[in-house]
Write a protein that holds these residues in place. Structure first.
Motif, PDB file in Angstrom:
ATOM      1  N   VAL A 245       2.145 -17.796  28.759  1.00 18.61           N
ATOM      2  CA  VAL A 245       2.043 -19.256  28.886  1.00 18.61           C
ATOM      3  C   VAL A 245       0.638 -19.623  29.344  1.00 18.61           C
ATOM      4  CG1 VAL A 245       2.921 -21.319  30.051  1.00 18.61           C
ATOM      5  CG2 VAL A 245       4.500 -19.460  29.443  1.00 18.61           C
ATOM      6  N   ASP A 246      -0.069 -20.402  28.528  1.00 15.63           N
ATOM      7  CA  ASP A 246      -1.441 -20.802  28.867  1.00 15.63           C
ATOM      8  C   ASP A 246      -1.479 -22.008  29.783  1.00 15.63           C
ATOM      9  OD1 ASP A 246      -3.088 -18.942  27.152  1.00 15.63           O
ATOM     10  OD2 ASP A 246      -1.821 -19.827  25.608  1.00 15.63           O
ATOM     11  N   TRP A 247      -0.577 -22.967  29.542  1.00 14.06           N
ATOM     12  CA  TRP A 247      -0.559 -24.193  30.357  1.00 14.06           C
ATOM     13  C   TRP A 247       0.868 -24.604  30.691  1.00 14.06           C
ATOM     14  CZ3 TRP A 247      -4.846 -26.158  32.445  1.00 14.06           C
ATOM     15  CH2 TRP A 247      -6.079 -25.861  31.852  1.00 14.06           C
ATOM     16  N   LEU A 248       1.076 -24.988  31.929  1.00 18.88           N
ATOM     17  CA  LEU A 248       2.320 -25.641  32.338  1.00 18.88           C
ATOM     18  C   LEU A 248       2.056 -27.140  32.348  1.00 18.88           C
ATOM     19  CD1 LEU A 248       5.204 -25.680  33.580  1.00 18.88           C
ATOM     20  CD2 LEU A 248       4.109 -25.487  35.830  1.00 18.88           C
ATOM     21  N   ILE A 249       2.878 -27.888  31.598  1.00 18.82           N
ATOM     22  CA  ILE A 249       2.748 -29.346  31.554  1.00 18.82           C
ATOM     23  C   ILE A 249       4.072 -29.924  32.043  1.00 18.82           C
ATOM     24  CG2 ILE A 249       2.220 -31.366  30.126  1.00 18.82           C
ATOM     25  CD1 ILE A 249       0.634 -29.562  28.294  1.00 18.82           C
ATOM     26  N   VAL A 272      -2.251 -25.607  35.411  1.00 15.59           N
ATOM     27  CA  VAL A 272      -1.198 -26.620  35.439  1.00 15.59           C
ATOM     28  C   VAL A 272      -1.827 -27.994  35.239  1.00 15.59           C
ATOM     29  CG1 VAL A 272       0.669 -27.629  36.801  1.00 15.59           C
ATOM     30  CG2 VAL A 272       0.139 -25.189  37.045  1.00 15.59           C
ATOM     31  N   ILE A 273      -1.257 -28.781  34.348  1.00 19.47           N
ATOM     32  CA  ILE A 273      -1.759 -30.140  34.117  1.00 19.47           C
ATOM     33  C   ILE A 273      -1.123 -31.069  35.146  1.00 19.47           C
ATOM     34  CG2 ILE A 273      -1.894 -32.066  32.490  1.00 19.47           C
ATOM     35  CD1 ILE A 273      -3.587 -29.602  31.707  1.00 19.47           C
ATOM     36  N   VAL A 274      -1.962 -31.735  35.929  1.00 21.71           N
ATOM     37  CA  VAL A 274      -1.487 -32.652  36.969  1.00 21.71           C
ATOM     38  C   VAL A 274      -2.073 -34.039  36.726  1.00 21.71           C
ATOM     39  CG1 VAL A 274      -1.447 -33.160  39.442  1.00 21.71           C
ATOM     40  CG2 VAL A 274      -1.262 -30.790  38.663  1.00 21.71           C
ATOM     41  N   THR A 275      -1.186 -35.013  36.545  1.00 24.11           N
ATOM     42  CA  THR A 275      -1.615 -36.413  36.398  1.00 24.11           C
ATOM     43  C   THR A 275      -0.857 -37.328  37.358  1.00 24.11           C
ATOM     44  OG1 THR A 275      -0.004 -36.742  34.603  1.00 24.11           O
ATOM     45  CG2 THR A 275      -2.247 -36.169  33.941  1.00 24.11           C
ATOM     46  N   VAL A 276       0.017 -36.739  38.186  1.00 23.56           N
ATOM     47  CA  VAL A 276       0.832 -37.549  39.099  1.00 23.56           C
ATOM     48  C   VAL A 276      -0.046 -38.365  40.047  1.00 23.56           C
ATOM     49  CG1 VAL A 276       1.134 -35.746  40.875  1.00 23.56           C
ATOM     50  CG2 VAL A 276       2.885 -37.520  40.580  1.00 23.56           C
ATOM     51  N   ASP A 277      -1.243 -37.851  40.369  1.00 21.61           N
ATOM     52  CA  ASP A 277      -2.150 -38.586  41.255  1.00 21.61           C
ATOM     53  C   ASP A 277      -2.641 -39.878  40.620  1.00 21.61           C
ATOM     54  OD1 ASP A 277      -3.446 -36.813  39.423  1.00 21.61           O
ATOM     55  OD2 ASP A 277      -5.329 -37.018  40.517  1.00 21.61           O
ATOM     56  N   SER A 297      -8.667 -34.086  27.127  1.00 23.89           N
ATOM     57  CA  SER A 297      -9.655 -33.571  28.080  1.00 23.89           C
ATOM     58  C   SER A 297     -10.253 -32.247  27.603  1.00 23.89           C
ATOM     59  CB  SER A 297      -9.005 -33.367  29.450  1.00 23.89           C
ATOM     60  OG  SER A 297      -8.023 -32.349  29.384  1.00 23.89           O
ATOM     61  N   GLY A 298      -9.655 -31.667  26.552  1.00 18.88           N
ATOM     62  CA  GLY A 298     -10.152 -30.396  26.026  1.00 18.88           C
ATOM     63  C   GLY A 298      -9.566 -29.184  26.730  1.00 18.88           C
ATOM     64  N   LYS A 299      -8.637 -29.416  27.662  1.00 17.70           N
ATOM     65  CA  LYS A 299      -8.034 -28.282  28.376  1.00 17.70           C
ATOM     66  C   LYS A 299      -7.110 -27.496  27.444  1.00 17.70           C
ATOM     67  CE  LYS A 299      -8.412 -30.119  33.045  1.00 17.70           C
ATOM     68  NZ  LYS A 299      -7.745 -30.319  34.348  1.00 17.70           N
ATOM     69  N   ALA A 300      -6.144 -28.169  26.852  1.00 16.83           N
ATOM     70  CA  ALA A 300      -5.226 -27.501  25.920  1.00 16.83           C
ATOM     71  C   ALA A 300      -5.905 -27.348  24.566  1.00 16.83           C
ATOM     72  CB  ALA A 300      -3.940 -28.307  25.784  1.00 16.83           C
ATOM     73  N   GLN A 301      -5.977 -26.103  24.099  1.00 18.61           N
ATOM     74  CA  GLN A 301      -6.642 -25.803  22.829  1.00 18.61           C
ATOM     75  C   GLN A 301      -5.625 -25.357  21.778  1.00 18.61           C
ATOM     76  OE1 GLN A 301     -10.144 -25.868  22.294  1.00 18.61           O
ATOM     77  NE2 GLN A 301     -10.308 -26.835  24.306  1.00 18.61           N
TER      78      GLN A 301
END
Length: 324
Positions: A245-249, A272-277, A297-301
């Motif tokens: 797993v590359d990213w947890l969303i 981990v992608i965090v947008t709750v803030d 944002s270019g994080k997930a490829q």
């Protein structure tokens, strides 16, 4: 016969213009920025303007996703919209969005699974495509949850925001969604619910308004435990392990729940992608908003494996493991 997968070919999102910070809430309710941040990770939230509906946000997110995909609305043969705050009782908000997009004629319906709504909708659309019934689908998660917030109740009013996210799915011979897992347990209803409705009736008596009822600590405990087992189930269903797993969303409700899930996966918070803030808890809008942020944002490829998961009132919980 070759296996058919459903692949996400584009994402989109929409947020109301108005931003309300924790400092703004300090002026209307007995709370503090520090209290909110340390318990939830939330710093601000977007609030829909007067007259701005769930359908408006869903439409804008859908438009962005379709434009990015280079897909005309008329090419869609399915629209599934996850929401617990529809514009009106009927037609479904999916039907209203369908007409505005110009996708008239295809199947269109809402899914209400509270905060798990988008992942539920994604699971449904995935099955339509894998069965060969659909070739191009639009999946949306959209909410105006602040319409049912009691701004005098400090435990809940700080938690929620409005927003929408969308994805375009298409049939592919290349792997896309590996597995989706959808669950519910109505036995937990009393811990997180809204007491009014068409059949139960809308009541004007004190304490019976259109507002969210939540037992925060109990919800937190069940959410952490349930998401822990969901991660293992999803990996097993996809025939994968944590290292792949590359990213947890995750659903963006509480930073501490997100951190607990990441720990279960042996993932650093950098993956981990965090947008709750930025967005607070936008219910079924939160996972697609976080996904769109990850992509833009270019994080997930492309080619990376993404694990999406959510937990909501009902209780409902759901996940999707996919190659982007």
């Amino acid at each position: 016969m070759a296996q058919i997968y459903s692949r996400i070919i584009a994402t989109g999102s929409a947020l109301p213009e108005r931003v309300v910070t924790n400092a703004d809430l300090e002026k209307i309710v007995d709370t503090s920025d520090e209290w909110i941040r340390t318990r939830t990770g939330i710093r601000q939230r977007h609030i829909a303007a007067e007259g701005e509906t769930t359908g408006d946000l869903a439409f804008r997110a859908a438009q962005q996703a379709l434009e990015t995909a280079g897909v005309k609305a008329s090419e869609l043969d399915l629209i599934v919209l996850g929401t617990t705050t529809p514009d009106i009782i009927f037609p479904s908000t999916a039907c209203l969005v369908q007409h505005r997009l110009g996708a008239n004629g295809c199947a269109a319906f809402d899914v209400n699974a509270a905060c798990s709504g988008f992942v539920y909708a994604l699971g449904v659309a995935d099955k339509f495509i894998k069965s060969g019934q659909s070739k191009k689908a639009l999946v949306i998660g959209a909410e105006t949850l602040t319409r049912m917030v009691d701004w005098n109740e400090r435990e809940t009013c700080v938690l929620f925001g409005d927003g929408a996210g969308a994805v375009v799915l298409e049939a592919s011979s290349e792997p896309g969604i590996y597995a989706t897992c959808l669950h519910a347990d109505g036995g937990y209803k009393e811990l997180l619910y809204n007491p009014v409705g068409v059949s139960a009736g809308f009541k004007d008596e004190p304490g019976h308004g259109v507002r969210i009822r939540m037992a925060g600590r109990e919800v937190f405990k069940v959410a952490v435990k349930t998401l822990d087992s969901l991660v293992g189930e999803t990996l097993q269903a996809a025939g994968m392990d944590e290292s792949q797993v590359d990213w947890l969303i995750p659903h963006q409700a509480n930073l501490r729940i997100i951190e607990a899930t990441a720990k279960r996966l042996n993932m650093s918070m950098e993956r981990v992608i965090v947008t709750v803030d930025k967005h607070a808890n936008t219910s079924s809008g939160s996972v697609p908003l976080a996904l769109d942020y990850a992509v833009r944002s270019g994080k997930a490829q492309r080619g990376q494996n993404l694990l999406l998961e959510a937990f909501g009132g009902g209780f409902t919980w759901a996940s999707a493991l996919l190659r982007y």
